[in-house]
Design a protein around this motif. Structure first.
Motif, PDB file in Angstrom:
ATOM      1  N   ASN A 188       0.850  -1.201   0.000  1.00  0.00           N
ATOM      2  CA  ASN A 188       0.000   0.000   0.000  1.00  0.00           C
ATOM      3  C   ASN A 188       0.882   1.245   0.000  1.00  0.00           C
ATOM      4  O   ASN A 188       0.892   2.014   0.961  1.00  0.00           O
ATOM      5  CB  ASN A 188      -0.943  -0.002   1.203  1.00  0.00           C
ATOM      6  CG  ASN A 188      -2.000   1.091   1.100  1.00  0.00           C
ATOM      7  OD1 ASN A 188      -1.996   1.883   0.150  1.00  0.00           O
ATOM      8  ND2 ASN A 188      -2.893   1.159   2.065  1.00  0.00           N
ATOM      9  N   VAL A 228       0.644   3.960  -1.594  1.00  0.00           N
ATOM     10  CA  VAL A 228      -0.070   5.243  -1.711  1.00  0.00           C
ATOM     11  C   VAL A 228      -0.494   5.747  -0.332  1.00  0.00           C
ATOM     12  O   VAL A 228      -0.204   6.880   0.045  1.00  0.00           O
ATOM     13  CB  VAL A 228      -1.287   5.117  -2.657  1.00  0.00           C
ATOM     14  CG1 VAL A 228      -2.089   6.410  -2.674  1.00  0.00           C
ATOM     15  CG2 VAL A 228      -0.830   4.773  -4.072  1.00  0.00           C
ATOM     16  N   HIS A 229      -1.195   4.921   0.433  1.00  0.00           N
ATOM     17  CA  HIS A 229      -1.703   5.383   1.727  1.00  0.00           C
ATOM     18  C   HIS A 229      -0.901   4.854   2.916  1.00  0.00           C
ATOM     19  O   HIS A 229      -1.015   5.388   4.014  1.00  0.00           O
ATOM     20  CB  HIS A 229      -3.173   4.977   1.889  1.00  0.00           C
ATOM     21  CG  HIS A 229      -4.064   5.509   0.814  1.00  0.00           C
ATOM     22  ND1 HIS A 229      -4.226   6.851   0.595  1.00  0.00           N
ATOM     23  CD2 HIS A 229      -4.830   4.885  -0.120  1.00  0.00           C
ATOM     24  CE1 HIS A 229      -5.065   7.021  -0.423  1.00  0.00           C
ATOM     25  NE2 HIS A 229      -5.438   5.841  -0.880  1.00  0.00           N
ATOM     26  N   LYS A 266      -1.421   2.310   4.686  1.00  0.00           N
ATOM     27  CA  LYS A 266      -2.374   2.039   5.762  1.00  0.00           C
ATOM     28  C   LYS A 266      -2.889   0.603   5.693  1.00  0.00           C
ATOM     29  O   LYS A 266      -2.878  -0.024   4.633  1.00  0.00           O
ATOM     30  CB  LYS A 266      -3.583   2.983   5.630  1.00  0.00           C
ATOM     31  CG  LYS A 266      -3.286   4.399   6.070  1.00  0.00           C
ATOM     32  CD  LYS A 266      -4.512   5.269   5.867  1.00  0.00           C
ATOM     33  CE  LYS A 266      -4.254   6.696   6.318  1.00  0.00           C
ATOM     34  NZ  LYS A 266      -5.405   7.568   6.094  1.00  0.00           N
ATOM     35  N   LYS A 286      -1.576 -10.358  -5.238  1.00  0.00           N
ATOM     36  CA  LYS A 286      -2.027  -9.037  -5.697  1.00  0.00           C
ATOM     37  C   LYS A 286      -2.707  -8.271  -4.561  1.00  0.00           C
ATOM     38  O   LYS A 286      -3.670  -8.774  -3.957  1.00  0.00           O
ATOM     39  CB  LYS A 286      -3.000  -9.199  -6.869  1.00  0.00           C
ATOM     40  CG  LYS A 286      -2.290  -9.683  -8.146  1.00  0.00           C
ATOM     41  CD  LYS A 286      -3.261 -10.327  -9.095  1.00  0.00           C
ATOM     42  CE  LYS A 286      -3.728  -9.365 -10.176  1.00  0.00           C
ATOM     43  NZ  LYS A 286      -4.654 -10.036 -11.118  1.00  0.00           N
ATOM     44  N   PRO A 287      -2.218  -7.064  -4.270  1.00  0.00           N
ATOM     45  CA  PRO A 287      -2.765  -6.305  -3.132  1.00  0.00           C
ATOM     46  C   PRO A 287      -4.004  -5.485  -3.472  1.00  0.00           C
ATOM     47  O   PRO A 287      -4.125  -4.950  -4.576  1.00  0.00           O
ATOM     48  CB  PRO A 287      -1.608  -5.367  -2.777  1.00  0.00           C
ATOM     49  CG  PRO A 287      -0.902  -5.132  -4.067  1.00  0.00           C
ATOM     50  CD  PRO A 287      -1.092  -6.371  -4.919  1.00  0.00           C
ATOM     51  N   ILE A 288      -4.919  -5.418  -2.524  1.00  0.00           N
ATOM     52  CA  ILE A 288      -6.092  -4.538  -2.631  1.00  0.00           C
ATOM     53  C   ILE A 288      -6.160  -3.726  -1.335  1.00  0.00           C
ATOM     54  O   ILE A 288      -6.032  -4.287  -0.240  1.00  0.00           O
ATOM     55  CB  ILE A 288      -7.401  -5.333  -2.825  1.00  0.00           C
ATOM     56  CG1 ILE A 288      -7.254  -6.297  -4.005  1.00  0.00           C
ATOM     57  CG2 ILE A 288      -8.594  -4.409  -3.058  1.00  0.00           C
ATOM     58  CD1 ILE A 288      -7.426  -7.727  -3.622  1.00  0.00           C
ATOM     59  N   CYS A 289      -6.397  -2.416  -1.466  1.00  0.00           N
ATOM     60  CA  CYS A 289      -6.423  -1.525  -0.297  1.00  0.00           C
ATOM     61  C   CYS A 289      -7.782  -0.820  -0.205  1.00  0.00           C
ATOM     62  O   CYS A 289      -8.523  -0.786  -1.176  1.00  0.00           O
ATOM     63  CB  CYS A 289      -5.336  -0.473  -0.409  1.00  0.00           C
ATOM     64  SG  CYS A 289      -3.711  -1.179  -0.738  1.00  0.00           S
ATOM     65  N   GLU A 290      -8.040  -0.220   0.950  1.00  0.00           N
ATOM     66  CA  GLU A 290      -9.275   0.517   1.254  1.00  0.00           C
ATOM     67  C   GLU A 290     -10.386  -0.487   1.576  1.00  0.00           C
ATOM     68  O   GLU A 290     -10.828  -1.239   0.694  1.00  0.00           O
ATOM     69  CB  GLU A 290      -9.716   1.421   0.085  1.00  0.00           C
ATOM     70  CG  GLU A 290      -8.698   2.468  -0.306  1.00  0.00           C
ATOM     71  CD  GLU A 290      -8.778   3.738   0.545  1.00  0.00           C
ATOM     72  OE1 GLU A 290      -9.641   3.815   1.440  1.00  0.00           O
ATOM     73  OE2 GLU A 290      -7.960   4.635   0.313  1.00  0.00           O
ATOM     74  N   VAL A 307     -13.441  -0.972  -0.768  1.00  0.00           N
ATOM     75  CA  VAL A 307     -12.991  -1.514  -2.054  1.00  0.00           C
ATOM     76  C   VAL A 307     -12.692  -3.011  -1.890  1.00  0.00           C
ATOM     77  O   VAL A 307     -13.059  -3.830  -2.749  1.00  0.00           O
ATOM     78  CB  VAL A 307     -11.738  -0.744  -2.559  1.00  0.00           C
ATOM     79  CG1 VAL A 307     -11.170  -1.394  -3.819  1.00  0.00           C
ATOM     80  CG2 VAL A 307     -12.070   0.724  -2.821  1.00  0.00           C
ATOM     81  N   LYS A 326     -20.837   5.068   2.117  1.00  0.00           N
ATOM     82  CA  LYS A 326     -20.082   6.305   1.937  1.00  0.00           C
ATOM     83  C   LYS A 326     -20.483   7.339   2.994  1.00  0.00           C
ATOM     84  O   LYS A 326     -19.635   8.043   3.545  1.00  0.00           O
ATOM     85  CB  LYS A 326     -20.387   6.831   0.525  1.00  0.00           C
ATOM     86  CG  LYS A 326     -19.412   7.826  -0.054  1.00  0.00           C
ATOM     87  CD  LYS A 326     -19.762   8.058  -1.540  1.00  0.00           C
ATOM     88  CE  LYS A 326     -19.310   9.408  -2.031  1.00  0.00           C
ATOM     89  NZ  LYS A 326     -17.885   9.573  -2.173  1.00  0.00           N
ATOM     90  N   GLU A 343     -17.757   8.848   5.426  1.00  0.00           N
ATOM     91  CA  GLU A 343     -17.361  10.249   5.227  1.00  0.00           C
ATOM     92  C   GLU A 343     -18.000  11.203   6.224  1.00  0.00           C
ATOM     93  O   GLU A 343     -17.436  12.258   6.513  1.00  0.00           O
ATOM     94  CB  GLU A 343     -17.689  10.683   3.796  1.00  0.00           C
ATOM     95  CG  GLU A 343     -16.831   9.944   2.793  1.00  0.00           C
ATOM     96  CD  GLU A 343     -17.112  10.334   1.352  1.00  0.00           C
ATOM     97  OE1 GLU A 343     -17.904  11.269   1.113  1.00  0.00           O
ATOM     98  OE2 GLU A 343     -16.531   9.692   0.458  1.00  0.00           O
TER      99      GLU A 343
END
Lengths: 224, 224
Positions: free
Chosen positions: A48, A50-51, A53, A62-66, A69, A99, A103
């Motif tokens: 990860n 980008v973040h 985190k 294969k990585p998946i983040c968030e 998602v 969301k 948020e």
């Protein structure tokens, strides 16, 4: 090749627990890799970048983040109990409310839990307004997903479990009272007693001790 | 019953234009209802009581809000050109980058466009860092979606068109230069010349005049 599923996370994170609930709903076996957020592993930073985190799900390399998602990925990859509804309009509504929780509700609740005095009073009021909107969304259903746990319920785990523990740790009054939020309280009761949720919540006393030890009046501990 | 599709929006909003691009990609006929954001219509408030914002898509009387949620709904409801990829991992990547653009790039770019002096310099630097991450994501492809426009390209319309107009309106130097962002510049050129995008961008001179008339040094006009 045997399927390889790894989850990078920490035991007390609501975002990581969301992913664990989704994996359990699908009956997916996985390896859990506990991270130290004060000293993140080179693998976490690699997967990860980008973040930087948690959670990160690693599926066959294969990585998946968030978290949201990841949940949609899990729902689309493995058969078994559906997490999102089948109908496009219902799917859109689930995404909208997930969301809204992420948020709007979560930042407000986090602030309400960790602030003090007048600032807390204001934050509590704001959080209550948002929870009222969410309460109205239940419309007499057992879960946000209807009769069964779905995306919105999973995403709302912070409201169903963490908030009470956090408020207890900081010595504040509980927010989700029967008088103010009868529907959300009913939901919460059904939620924490639903087997797949119950088995995927952190031990309450351990979480309470964790928060008590980390009381930082205005922000609270970092979670990602 | 004939299908009824209405879109509540304003002509200059990148979020509304995203929905229009998605509808056009699918060949869906729709009625556009121009809102006055200083005096929102009772229908807008009725259909989006939570956020009271545009865009709102009304499909056979049922409202959907939040531009990315609407785009996924459109993709799942109408056949024709796909907007999200078919493969679950590629779909997760598209959702990840759409979220990155909305939550990281857009607030930073908005700030970079509307701030001044030192604050602007700092905001520009931050925006450039984020754009570098995005640039790397193109990996030699024509579009973020590969050979064809996809979700990430649609969501990136603010970067492909609005930023340049905004910076011109506020008298600032352009951000997306060939030296700094060769891949993004190539993308931008292909993007604004792609028929479905070109036909769904607001007239440049009209947008420029709109922004020039609404220069508010620290925030800029409201868009939702």
């Amino acid at each position: 090749m045997a399927e390889q599923v790894k989850l990078f996370g920490v035991w007390g994170s609501p975002f990581v627990r969301r992913v664990e609930i989704a994996l359990k709903m699908k009956g997916v076996e996985y390896e859990f890799i506990e991270e130290d957020l004060t000293n993140k592993s080179p693998l976490l930073l690699k997967y990860n970048p980008v973040h930087k985190k948690i959670p990160v799900l690693l599926h066959n390399g294969k990585p998946i983040c968030e978290s949201v998602v990841i949940i949609e990925y899990i729902d689309e990859t493995w058969k078994g109990t559906p997490i999102l509804p089948a109908d496009p309009y219902d799917r859109a509504m689930a995404r909208f409310w997930a969301k809204f929780i992420d948020e709007k509700c979560l930042p407000a609740l986090w602030k309400a839990c960790w602030s003090k005095d007048e600032e807390q009073e204001k934050a509590m009021e704001e959080a209550c307004e948002l929870l009222k909107t969410l309460e109205a969304q239940l419309k007499g259903n057992k879960f946000f997903g209807g009769d069964n746990i779905g995306l919105v319920d999973i995403v709302a785990n912070f409201i169903g479990f963490w908030v009470e523990v956090l408020l207890e740790a900081t010595g504040s009054t509980d927010l989700l009272t029967d008088e103010k939020f009868p529907m959300l309280c009913k939901w919460k009761h059904a939620y924490v007693n639903c087997p797949v949720i119950k088995e995927n919540l952190p031990p309450k006393e351990k979480l309470l001790a964790f928060f008590r030890a980390r009381q930082q009046p205005t922000s609270g501990p970092k979670y990602e």
